[in-house]
Write a protein that holds these residues in place. Structure first.
Motif, short mmCIF file in Angstrom:
data_model
loop_
_atom_site.label_atom_id
_atom_site.label_comp_id
_atom_site.label_asym_id
_atom_site.label_seq_id
_atom_site.Cartn_x
_atom_site.Cartn_y
_atom_site.Cartn_z
N ASP A 132 -8.43 -4.04 1.22
CA ASP A 132 -9.60 -4.60 0.53
C ASP A 132 -9.52 -6.12 0.39
OD1 ASP A 132 -7.53 -4.72 -1.22
OD2 ASP A 132 -8.48 -3.56 -2.82
N SER A 133 -8.66 -6.73 1.21
CA SER A 133 -8.50 -8.20 1.22
C SER A 133 -7.96 -8.74 -0.09
CB SER A 133 -9.86 -8.87 1.55
OG SER A 133 -10.35 -8.42 2.79
N GLY A 134 -7.26 -7.91 -0.83
CA GLY A 134 -6.64 -8.37 -2.07
C GLY A 134 -5.24 -8.89 -1.82
N LYS A 135 -4.37 -8.72 -2.80
CA LYS A 135 -3.00 -9.17 -2.65
C LYS A 135 -2.31 -8.38 -1.54
CE LYS A 135 -2.30 -10.68 -7.44
NZ LYS A 135 -1.46 -10.50 -8.67
N PRO A 136 -1.41 -9.02 -0.80
CA PRO A 136 -0.71 -8.29 0.27
C PRO A 136 0.16 -7.17 -0.28
CG PRO A 136 0.26 -10.45 -0.08
CD PRO A 136 -0.99 -10.43 -0.89
N ILE A 137 0.35 -6.15 0.52
CA ILE A 137 1.18 -5.02 0.13
C ILE A 137 2.63 -5.36 0.45
CG2 ILE A 137 1.67 -2.57 0.54
CD1 ILE A 137 -1.27 -2.26 1.37
N THR A 138 3.46 -5.40 -0.59
CA THR A 138 4.87 -5.75 -0.44
C THR A 138 5.75 -4.56 -0.82
OG1 THR A 138 5.08 -6.56 -2.72
CG2 THR A 138 4.32 -8.14 -1.05
N PHE A 139 7.02 -4.72 -0.56
CA PHE A 139 7.98 -3.68 -0.95
C PHE A 139 7.93 -3.46 -2.46
CE2 PHE A 139 12.18 -2.15 -2.16
CZ PHE A 139 12.41 -1.15 -1.24
N LYS A 140 7.88 -4.56 -3.21
CA LYS A 140 7.88 -4.47 -4.68
C LYS A 140 6.61 -3.81 -5.20
CE LYS A 140 8.91 -7.29 -8.76
NZ LYS A 140 9.29 -8.64 -9.24
N SER A 141 5.46 -4.15 -4.62
CA SER A 141 4.21 -3.53 -5.08
C SER A 141 4.17 -2.05 -4.73
CB SER A 141 3.01 -4.26 -4.47
OG SER A 141 2.96 -4.07 -3.07
N SER A 142 4.75 -1.69 -3.60
CA SER A 142 4.81 -0.27 -3.22
C SER A 142 5.71 0.51 -4.16
CB SER A 142 5.31 -0.13 -1.78
OG SER A 142 4.41 -0.74 -0.87
N VAL A 143 6.83 -0.10 -4.59
CA VAL A 143 7.71 0.53 -5.58
C VAL A 143 6.95 0.80 -6.87
CG1 VAL A 143 9.71 0.14 -7.07
CG2 VAL A 143 9.86 -0.39 -4.63
N LEU A 144 6.15 -0.17 -7.31
CA LEU A 144 5.37 -0.01 -8.53
C LEU A 144 4.38 1.14 -8.41
CD1 LEU A 144 4.47 -0.93 -11.33
CD2 LEU A 144 2.99 -2.63 -10.22
#
Length: 347
Positions: A132-144
């Protein structure tokens, strides 16, 4: 020769009932031990036929094989091996994290080791653009995200539904309840150690703690397993969280709520919670009053160096006349790992 009986198509079951293994009919045909041995020997001699695996199955097989080798001594080696796995899409990143979560909850004895593994992997994998063109998906965000999904899935009532009661015995549900509760407690311990490694924020941990004790719904009484989860989480993070400005408020509120619930009475004068839960709550309150210092029996995996250090402390304590019970140690509940002790506490 005897033929297999047709197996009826299973009916869809809920998440709770899926954990219960149905009884196997006594008249179901099974291979004899000698037949199984013959098949195994033939497979070994001629070689098992190669089965084409999907990319998902191949990824799971590779990562699971590496996780099976994890111990406190070889975390760096396993991290290096997992880092060599090609992660080119978001689903691959999430699969790796989910496998680590599953392993950590199944082996709470190695909970700290798996948290160290996640911490070491956070800078290894690439970022991915958000759909959705928001913040990039990172390892840390995936953990959350996976932490939130796991929490929402587990923190439900342990009581079976009417449909489940009709299909399974009380003994099967007792076993199922225990397994679910053990998984809940392991989840609290694991996300607590993720917070200590700065992979989850104090705000997230505070929200989880408040929800467990129904801090914002004071008229509602949490179930006993939710209070035990709250106590498990506080024992994992208490010292560090209380040294964060935002965390001090959360600790004060949650501990106050636990004290209130511990003395709660029902309309007939009986305690709202059983003695066991009351003792668990009191243990957390006493630990906090002692500066989060407590005596506990060793329950986590250790490196050889940590074992040598503990033996040295035990000998010193014995020489000074302050010997502890065998297998016991004095710990600070919720203290960051040594390799993070010099970092800021405000994560």
């Amino acid at each position: 020769p005897m033929s297999r009986q047709a197996t009826p198509k299973p009916e869809p079951r809920s998440a709770l009932s899926r954990q219960v293994t149905p009884r196997v009919p006594t008249n179901t045909w099974r291979r004899s031990i000698s037949e199984q041995s013959a098949v195994s020997a033939a497979s070994s001699f001629f070689g098992s036929p190669k089965v084409a695996r999907s990319p998902l199955d191949e990824l799971k097989r590779t990562v699971q094989g590496l996780l099976n080798k994890v111990c406190p001594e070889n975390v760096a080696v396993v991290v290096q091996k997992i880092a060599e796995v090609k992660i080119q899409e978001v689903w691959q990143l999430e699969t790796v994290i989910e496998l680590i979560f599953k392993k950590a909850l199944a082996e709470p004895h190695y909970c700290q080791t798996y948290a160290d593994l996640v911490f070491a992997l956070k800078s290894v994998f690439p970022e991915f653009p958000s759909p959705d063109s928001g913040k990039p998906i990172t390892f840390k965000s995936s953990v959350l995200n996976i932490c939130q999904n796991e929490f929402e899935e587990l923190i439900v009532s342990l009581e079976p539904t009417a449909a489940e009661k009709a299909h399974y015995s009380e003994e099967e549900f007792d076993l199922c309840r225990k397994r679910r509760k053990d998984r809940m407690l392991a989840n609290m311990k694991f996300i607590g150690h993720l917070y200590l490694r700065q992979l989850l924020s104090a705000k997230v941990i505070g929200s989880v703690s408040r929800e467990l004790v129904h801090l914002d719904q004071a008229s509602e009484m949490p179930e006993e397993h939710a209070l035990e989860c709250a106590c498990e989480l506080l024992n994992a993070i208490g010292f560090t969280l209380e040294h964060v400005p935002a965390g001090q408020v959360v600790i004060e509120q949650v501990c106050g709520r636990l004290l209130e619930l511990k003395g709660k009475k029902l309309a007939d004068g009986r305690s709202a919670y059983c003695k066991r839960v009351q003792f668990v709550i009191q243990d957390v309150l006493d630990t906090r009053a002692a500066g989060w210092s407590k005596v506990q029996f060793r329950s986590s995996a250790k490196t050889k160096e940590e074992i040598r250090q503990e033996q040295s402390r035990d000998l010193t304590a014995k020489g000074s006349g302050a010997e502890l019970l065998p297998g016991a140690e004095v710990v600070v509940a919720g203290q960051r790992p040594n390799y993070l002790s010099t970092r800021a506490l405000g994560a």
